[in-house]
Design a protein around this motif. Structure first.
Motif, PDB file in Angstrom:
ATOM      1  N   ALA A 107       0.831  -1.207   0.000  1.00 42.59           N
ATOM      2  CA  ALA A 107       0.000   0.000   0.000  1.00 42.59           C
ATOM      3  C   ALA A 107       0.869   1.262   0.000  1.00 42.59           C
ATOM      4  O   ALA A 107       0.596   2.212  -0.745  1.00 42.59           O
ATOM      5  N   GLU A 108       1.917   1.267   0.818  1.00 39.83           N
ATOM      6  CA  GLU A 108       2.821   2.424   0.864  1.00 39.83           C
ATOM      7  C   GLU A 108       3.562   2.591  -0.464  1.00 39.83           C
ATOM      8  O   GLU A 108       3.655   3.700  -1.002  1.00 39.83           O
ATOM      9  N   ALA A 109       4.085   1.489  -0.993  1.00 40.03           N
ATOM     10  CA  ALA A 109       4.825   1.546  -2.256  1.00 40.03           C
ATOM     11  C   ALA A 109       3.907   1.945  -3.407  1.00 40.03           C
ATOM     12  O   ALA A 109       4.329   2.660  -4.325  1.00 40.03           O
ATOM     13  N   THR A 110       2.655   1.492  -3.365  1.00 37.61           N
ATOM     14  CA  THR A 110       1.687   1.872  -4.389  1.00 37.61           C
ATOM     15  C   THR A 110       1.463   3.375  -4.370  1.00 37.61           C
ATOM     16  O   THR A 110       1.466   4.029  -5.417  1.00 37.61           O
ATOM     17  N   ALA A 111       1.286   3.930  -3.189  1.00 44.57           N
ATOM     18  CA  ALA A 111       1.052   5.371  -3.063  1.00 44.57           C
ATOM     19  C   ALA A 111       2.238   6.166  -3.605  1.00 44.57           C
ATOM     20  O   ALA A 111       2.054   7.138  -4.350  1.00 44.57           O
ATOM     21  N   VAL A 112       3.445   5.748  -3.275  1.00 46.07           N
ATOM     22  CA  VAL A 112       4.641   6.450  -3.748  1.00 46.07           C
ATOM     23  C   VAL A 112       4.749   6.344  -5.270  1.00 46.07           C
ATOM     24  O   VAL A 112       5.027   7.334  -5.962  1.00 46.07           O
ATOM     25  N   PHE A 113       4.496   5.140  -5.810  1.00 45.10           N
ATOM     26  CA  PHE A 113       4.564   4.951  -7.260  1.00 45.10           C
ATOM     27  C   PHE A 113       3.518   5.813  -7.964  1.00 45.10           C
ATOM     28  O   PHE A 113       3.829   6.517  -8.928  1.00 45.10           O
ATOM     29  N   GLN A 114       2.287   5.753  -7.486  1.00 45.77           N
ATOM     30  CA  GLN A 114       1.233   6.517  -8.147  1.00 45.77           C
ATOM     31  C   GLN A 114       1.471   8.017  -8.025  1.00 45.77           C
ATOM     32  O   GLN A 114       1.157   8.770  -8.958  1.00 45.77           O
ATOM     33  N   ASP A 115       2.050   8.467  -6.928  1.00 47.59           N
ATOM     34  CA  ASP A 115       2.419   9.876  -6.797  1.00 47.59           C
ATOM     35  C   ASP A 115       3.463  10.254  -7.848  1.00 47.59           C
ATOM     36  O   ASP A 115       3.411  11.348  -8.418  1.00 47.59           O
ATOM     37  N   ALA A 116       4.403   9.362  -8.120  1.00 47.65           N
ATOM     38  CA  ALA A 116       5.430   9.637  -9.134  1.00 47.65           C
ATOM     39  C   ALA A 116       4.802   9.755 -10.524  1.00 47.65           C
ATOM     40  O   ALA A 116       5.206  10.606 -11.321  1.00 47.65           O
ATOM     41  N   VAL A 117       3.820   8.913 -10.812  1.00 48.38           N
ATOM     42  CA  VAL A 117       3.137   8.983 -12.110  1.00 48.38           C
ATOM     43  C   VAL A 117       2.360  10.296 -12.211  1.00 48.38           C
ATOM     44  O   VAL A 117       2.408  10.975 -13.248  1.00 48.38           O
ATOM     45  N   VAL A 118       1.674  10.675 -11.151  1.00 50.55           N
ATOM     46  CA  VAL A 118       0.941  11.944 -11.147  1.00 50.55           C
ATOM     47  C   VAL A 118       1.907  13.117 -11.294  1.00 50.55           C
ATOM     48  O   VAL A 118       1.645  14.048 -12.064  1.00 50.55           O
ATOM     49  N   ASP A 119       3.033  13.078 -10.581  1.00 56.70           N
ATOM     50  CA  ASP A 119       4.035  14.140 -10.711  1.00 56.70           C
ATOM     51  C   ASP A 119       4.513  14.258 -12.152  1.00 56.70           C
ATOM     52  O   ASP A 119       4.680  15.365 -12.667  1.00 56.70           O
ATOM     53  N   PHE A 120       4.735  13.108 -12.797  1.00 57.50           N
ATOM     54  CA  PHE A 120       5.141  13.132 -14.204  1.00 57.50           C
ATOM     55  C   PHE A 120       4.076  13.839 -15.039  1.00 57.50           C
ATOM     56  O   PHE A 120       4.384  14.713 -15.847  1.00 57.50           O
ATOM     57  N   ASP A 121       2.821  13.466 -14.830  1.00 63.45           N
ATOM     58  CA  ASP A 121       1.729  14.067 -15.605  1.00 63.45           C
ATOM     59  C   ASP A 121       1.609  15.564 -15.345  1.00 63.45           C
ATOM     60  O   ASP A 121       1.318  16.335 -16.263  1.00 63.45           O
ATOM     61  N   LEU A 122       1.826  15.980 -14.104  1.00 61.10           N
ATOM     62  CA  LEU A 122       1.687  17.398 -13.760  1.00 61.10           C
ATOM     63  C   LEU A 122       2.818  18.256 -14.309  1.00 61.10           C
ATOM     64  O   LEU A 122       2.698  19.486 -14.351  1.00 61.10           O
ATOM     65  N   THR A 123       3.909  17.615 -14.726  1.00 54.29           N
ATOM     66  CA  THR A 123       5.018  18.376 -15.322  1.00 54.29           C
ATOM     67  C   THR A 123       4.940  18.350 -16.838  1.00 54.29           C
ATOM     68  O   THR A 123       5.928  18.573 -17.524  1.00 54.29           O
ATOM     69  N   ASP A 124       3.760  18.061 -17.366  1.00 54.91           N
ATOM     70  CA  ASP A 124       3.495  18.057 -18.807  1.00 54.91           C
ATOM     71  C   ASP A 124       4.244  16.965 -19.555  1.00 54.91           C
ATOM     72  O   ASP A 124       4.525  17.107 -20.748  1.00 54.91           O
ATOM     73  N   GLY A 125       4.591  15.899 -18.883  1.00 54.77           N
ATOM     74  CA  GLY A 125       5.202  14.759 -19.566  1.00 54.77           C
ATOM     75  C   GLY A 125       6.580  15.061 -20.098  1.00 54.77           C
ATOM     76  O   GLY A 125       7.320  15.869 -19.554  1.00 54.77           O
ATOM     77  N   CYS A 126       6.907  14.404 -21.203  1.00 54.83           N
ATOM     78  CA  CYS A 126       8.239  14.546 -21.808  1.00 54.83           C
ATOM     79  C   CYS A 126       8.227  15.578 -22.916  1.00 54.83           C
ATOM     80  O   CYS A 126       7.272  15.666 -23.685  1.00 54.83           O
ATOM     81  N   PRO A 127       9.320  16.317 -23.047  1.00 57.38           N
ATOM     82  CA  PRO A 127       9.454  17.206 -24.194  1.00 57.38           C
ATOM     83  C   PRO A 127       9.550  16.376 -25.469  1.00 57.38           C
ATOM     84  O   PRO A 127       9.951  15.209 -25.425  1.00 57.38           O
ATOM     85  N   PRO A 128       9.183  16.951 -26.604  1.00 54.83           N
ATOM     86  CA  PRO A 128       9.210  16.175 -27.852  1.00 54.83           C
ATOM     87  C   PRO A 128      10.589  15.628 -28.219  1.00 54.83           C
ATOM     88  O   PRO A 128      10.701  14.531 -28.745  1.00 54.83           O
TER      89      PRO A 128
END
Length: 124
Positions: free
Chosen positions: A25-46
């Protein structure tokens, strides 16, 4: 007569405490937070070669999630088989060792799929 000065006690250092293994549960929360952080930074540059740090920021918690799943006896490996397959796909992309654009779907696409799978298969 020999005089020994010092603080006394055991001269051998005690081994460092092992870091506590995160729960799934803890590792899931940390992983999903990392995915959300990625999305909030507009993903990857082209342009290729500009996203490796973001890819690694998602890989690290995915690896910790795998460790947590491995350590949990119940529900066990069969339950996590699809999650393991997605993390394996991420590892294949990471094995390239850099952002070459073609490995973005392996790492980041699989990370999003894994996040969705975790939402659909919550662990208590």
């Amino acid at each position: 007569m020999t005089v020994v000065s010092g603080c006394g006690g055991n001269a051998e250092a005690e081994p460092a405490a092992k870091p506590k293994q995160a729960t799934v549960a803890e590792a899931t929360a940390v992983f999903q937070d990392a995915v959300v952080d990625f999305d909030l930074t507009d993903g990857c540059p082209p342009a290729a070669e500009e996203c490796w740090d973001k890819m690694l920021a998602v890989m690290k918690p995915a690896r910790e999630l795998r460790k947590a799943m491995n350590a949990q006896k119940d529900p066990g490996p069969e339950f996590y088989s699809e999650a393991y397959a997605l993390i394996d796909e991420m590892e294949l992309g990471a094995a390239v060792g850099e952002d070459v654009a073609s490995n973005r779907p392996q790492i980041l696409g699989s990370a999003h799929e894994l996040s969705d799978w975790l939402d659909e298969h919550p662990v208590k």
